[in-house]
Design an enzyme around this catalytic site. Structure first.
Site, PDB file in Angstrom:
ATOM      1  N   TYR A 207       0.855  -1.187   0.000  1.00 31.03           N
ATOM      2  CA  TYR A 207       0.000   0.000   0.000  1.00 31.03           C
ATOM      3  C   TYR A 207       0.894   1.241   0.000  1.00 31.03           C
ATOM      4  CZ  TYR A 207      -4.277   2.654   0.686  1.00 31.03           C
ATOM      5  OH  TYR A 207      -5.316   3.523   0.529  1.00 31.03           O
TER       6      TYR A 207
ATOM      7  N   LYS B 159     -19.832 -21.155  -9.613  1.00 38.32           N
ATOM      8  CA  LYS B 159     -19.208 -21.001 -10.927  1.00 38.32           C
ATOM      9  C   LYS B 159     -17.774 -20.491 -10.761  1.00 38.32           C
ATOM     10  CE  LYS B 159     -19.818 -21.394 -15.379  1.00 38.32           C
ATOM     11  NZ  LYS B 159     -21.009 -20.986 -16.131  1.00 38.32           N
TER      12      LYS B 159
ATOM     13  N   GLU C 194     -24.280 -15.077 -16.521  1.00 39.49           N
ATOM     14  CA  GLU C 194     -24.817 -16.344 -16.007  1.00 39.49           C
ATOM     15  C   GLU C 194     -26.264 -16.170 -15.567  1.00 39.49           C
ATOM     16  OE1 GLU C 194     -23.752 -20.422 -15.177  1.00 39.49           O
ATOM     17  OE2 GLU C 194     -22.555 -18.807 -16.035  1.00 39.49           O
ATOM     18  N   ASP C 195     -27.086 -17.156 -15.898  1.00 34.74           N
ATOM     19  CA  ASP C 195     -28.450 -17.265 -15.368  1.00 34.74           C
ATOM     20  C   ASP C 195     -29.260 -15.989 -15.556  1.00 34.74           C
ATOM     21  OD1 ASP C 195     -27.763 -19.783 -14.694  1.00 34.74           O
ATOM     22  OD2 ASP C 195     -27.753 -19.501 -12.531  1.00 34.74           O
TER      23      ASP C 195
ATOM     24  N   ASN D 123     -20.682 -28.308 -19.428  1.00 31.23           N
ATOM     25  CA  ASN D 123     -20.061 -27.025 -19.755  1.00 31.23           C
ATOM     26  C   ASN D 123     -18.666 -26.849 -19.179  1.00 31.23           C
ATOM     27  OD1 ASN D 123     -22.498 -26.516 -20.969  1.00 31.23           O
ATOM     28  ND2 ASN D 123     -22.774 -24.501 -20.053  1.00 31.23           N
TER      29      ASN D 123
END
Length: 760
Positions: free
Chosen positions: A40, A95, A137-138, A320
């Protein structure tokens, strides 16, 4: 399985420990104040300035290049429908998990609270600086078409709606190979597509791009055939409308059809429809969990059929996961600006070609087959095939370069292939592989401590998963009470109480034990008394073939399980002692530890025997053992009883087993760090790769090491795996979790499978 228990299992899985399935993990050191000033302020300013000068440097200094957004609005979640963005989050996390374990891609899942196309598109577009790619997705049709179309046109990173294109790519690969096997030309086949949702439309577009003629394709939705007289079709679906007047019903379309594609509902295709199809038909019934026609019904109706489904328990699963992780992997690695049609077709062809190549033995072992090969029951690769990441990702990356959407060029494709292969060594694929292998030929496993809820819970899981057939030992009333109170479905499982007078085979078992141990102080009366002990009785069941493996040790000491097994079953021919081994699932892959549980302070010869047992066992997991004998010394740098016996054991092993990859004595960091070993000891046998099998000089060091790695290193310990017994007996750690018990049962089933093969 009881629905309540299945629901509770799923809820507990997601809620246990840290809620959810994914987390963010630092990739740089953060242990010192200097580290933090680099991470940082003020150190972080330097990469900020570089990126400000050249935006592409964001890929060099940040995680953007390996970060995919999985984005949904929850309008079409699985088969659950429009359940909202919050309710879709577990699916999106899942997923993300698949992206990580199959292709080492990091994911942030984003659930958007909008069903407005403009809002959705604007939100995702604004996030482009953060991500290397977007997986939609969906999202319900037809809005998913418009959202994807606009995002692809307006964003400069890869965007793909996997619900559409994933199934299209995998089924496209399957279609290529099925047509080749059946002797059909893609340009000539007559195709019926049942379903007109996002996946069906995308699949049909893929098939057209592969050579199928539009005039030879007929599509159906819930309202019937898509034809030119329909007034309820949007522009996307209208492109698949037919002008054939002879097709009204699905039965009409199936007559003389070559291919049926199902992306609709279960049990809509009848055997009569199959019989009306052309010779050598191809049927992809991909509705889940119930296909459009049952697999067994289909193959029994037509011997000449090639059948694929979306299910893992039948051949030719259209899954898939064969595509999306590797498509994004290839796209990210060349910093593609899009996932275009050329890349999708390249993925389909790569998947198709991989199925034609000889299958690695690891895949055969995982699926409990002798020789998977290209044919009717193997038209696409298996998800566990580790070659997918190389073959598909490289094909996608090359297509991106050739089609002009790659912003980064790969000049050394061999080096890229090696990089891809190295990415998949950091997960628990081995556990998934052995679980899959166990399911191919489940065995009878006797549980000696069945009056314990964790044992019964594990028994329920292995029964439901098809890993093993449980046999329960203990007080019948107590076991039944626990089953009833916890609503387990184990009512049809065999329960035996060895203390009952009518206990089956008790006298036979006692006579055997007496005859075997009568010269070791055991009388027939004592043998009968010992047989009331569940460990003695369970070991006898295994010895006499009434069970295939024994699991015990959750509530009793290690010795109380091993002693009965040694007295009744004994060691393998040619083996003089047993040993214990742990399989440690680490971030760098599996590492095997021996001996961590049995031999307290082995001699030189005992170390040699332990090494031989461990090496044989590791090979059974289809892993080439690379063995390091550990000590506090490196190749004679220190003297003392421990380094000297390890050194001598290695000398003997080199002499007796010249093909064994083993070396030592060496310190643990040299064994695990191949570069450190090569720089300091270039003569070492292990040079090139780190050791994956560690032999400890005594039980104390091995036991301490595995427990420290488990607690501080976050490794999952699978074991102890008992080596050297003539038949499978495996011991649980005191207080093992249900997951650990299930893992040990899986190992026991594999052990039984392997010993069964050896005894044929």
């Amino acid at each position: 399985m009881n629905t309540t228990n299945r629901k509770l299992d799923a809820l507990n899985y997601h809620a246990k420990g840290r809620p959810g399935k994914i987390q963010v993990v630092p990739t740089k050191p953060t242990n010192s104040q200097r580290d933090l000033t680099m991470a940082y302020s003020p150190g972080v300013a330097e990469p900020c300035l570089k990126i400000a000068e050249n935006t592409d440097d964001v890929y060099k200094y940040t995680a953007k290049g390996n970060l995919v957004a999985v984005i949904s609005n929850g309008t079409a979640v699985l088969g659950l429908g429009n359940i909202g963005p919050e309710a879709s989050k577990p699916v999106m996390e899942g997923k993300g998990l698949l992206f990580k374990i199959y292709a080492d891609i990091d994911v942030f899942d984003l659930e958007l609270n909008t069903q407005n196309v403009d809002e959705f598109v604007n939100i995702v577009k604004a996030l482009e600086p953060t991500f290397g790619g977007v997986n939609l997705e969906d999202i319900s049709a037809p809005t998913c078409f418009e959202i994807e179309r606009r995002l692809k046109a307006e964003m400069n990173i890869p965007v793909m709606h996997d619900d559409q294109h994933g199934t299209a790519i995998i089924s496209g690969a399957a279609l290529i190979n099925a047509c080749e096997i059946q002797g059909k030309d893609l340009s000539q086949i007559k195709m019926v597509v049942n379903g007109a949702g996002a996946a069906a439309v995308s699949c049909s577009k893929m098939y057209l791009s592969l050579g199928v003629k539009k005039e030879n394709l007929v599509m159906f939705d819930i309202n019937g055939v898509l034809n030119n007289s329909r007034t309820d079709l949007d522009e996307t679906r209208m492109m698949f409308a037919t002008d054939r007047a002879d097709v009204v019903t699905l039965s009409d379309a199936m007559k003389n059809a070559d291919v049926f594609i199902g992306l609709s509902a279960g049990n809509v295709v009848t055997p009569a429809m199959l019989l009306s199809m052309a010779e050598n038909p191809i049927v992809f019934a991909m509705a889940n969990p119930t296909p459009e026609i049952d697999y067994e019904t289909a193959v029994n109706t037509r011997e000449d059929i090639i059948m694929a489904t979306g299910r893992s328990d039948f051949p030719n699963q259209v899954n898939n996961v064969l595509g999306f992780p590797y498509i994004f992997r290839g796209a990210l690695d060349v910093r593609a600006t899009a996932i275009n049609e050329e890349m999708k077709q390249a993925a389909a062809h790569a998947i198709a070609e991989l199925a034609k190549k000889p299958v690695p033995e690891a895949v055969n072992l995982a699926y409990n087959t002798k020789n998977l090969k290209f044919g009717r029951d193997y038209i696409i690769p298996k998800p566990m095939d580790q070659r997918l990441i190389v073959e598909v990702s490289m094909a996608v990356a090359k297509a991106a370069v050739d089609s002009g959407v790659a912003r980064k060029q790969i000049t050394d494709w061999n080096a890229y292939a090696e990089e891809l292969q190295n990415r998949i060594g950091k997960d628990d694929r081995l556990l998934r592989s052995i679980s899959l292998k166990a399911k191919q030929s489940p065995k009878r496993v006797v549980f000696a401590e069945a009056d314990n809820y964790k044992i019964l819970r594990a028994a329920q899981i292995v029964k439901d998963e098809g890993i093993a057939t449980p046999i329960l030992l203990g007080n019948k009333e107590r076991i039944k009470q626990i089953i009833e109170e916890t609503e387990l479905e184990l009512g049809d499982v065999r329960i035996i109480d060895p203390r009952n007078e009518d206990c089956p085979h008790a006298d036979e078992y006692a006579q055997y034990l007496y005859e075997k141990r009568q010269r070791r102080g055991i009388t027939l009366y004592e043998a009968k008394k010992l047989l009331t002990d569940r460990n003695y009785y369970g070991a006898s069941m295994v010895q006499f073939g009434e069970a295939d493996a024994l699991i015990s040790g959750l509530t009793k000491s290690y010795v109380s399980t091993i002693k009965p097994a040694l007295q009744i079953i004994g060691t393998e021919p040619g083996v003089s002692r047993v040993a214990g081994m742990y399989m440690m699932i680490t971030q760098k892959g599996p590492v095997f530890f021996g001996d961590t549980t049995v031999n307290v302070n082995p001699t030189v010869e005992e170390l040699v025997d332990i090494t031989v047992l461990v090496e044989k066992s590791v090979r059974q997991f289809n892993i080439q053992p690379r063995i390091a004998h550990l000590s506090y010394s490196n190749f004679g740098s220190n003297d003392g009883p421990i380094p000297e016996k390890s050194r001598e054991a290695v000398r003997i092993l080199h002499e007796r087993y010249p093909d064994m990859v083993v070396d030592g004595e060496m310190q643990a960091n040299f064994a695990i760090n191949a570069e450190l070993l090569a720089d300091n000891f270039p003569f070492a046998t292990l040079n090139g790769k780190p050791a994956n099998t560690l032999i400890f000089p005594n039980l104390e060091s091995g036991n301490v090491a595995y427990k420290l790695l488990q607690e501080l290193g976050g490794a999952e310990a699978v074991g102890p795996i008992l080596l050297g017994l003539n038949k499978p007996v495996h011991v649980l750690q005191l207080g093992s979790s249900v997951r650990e018990i299930v893992n040990m049962v899986t190992i026991a089933v594999l052990d039984a499978q392997q010993k069964g093969e050896q005894n044929k």
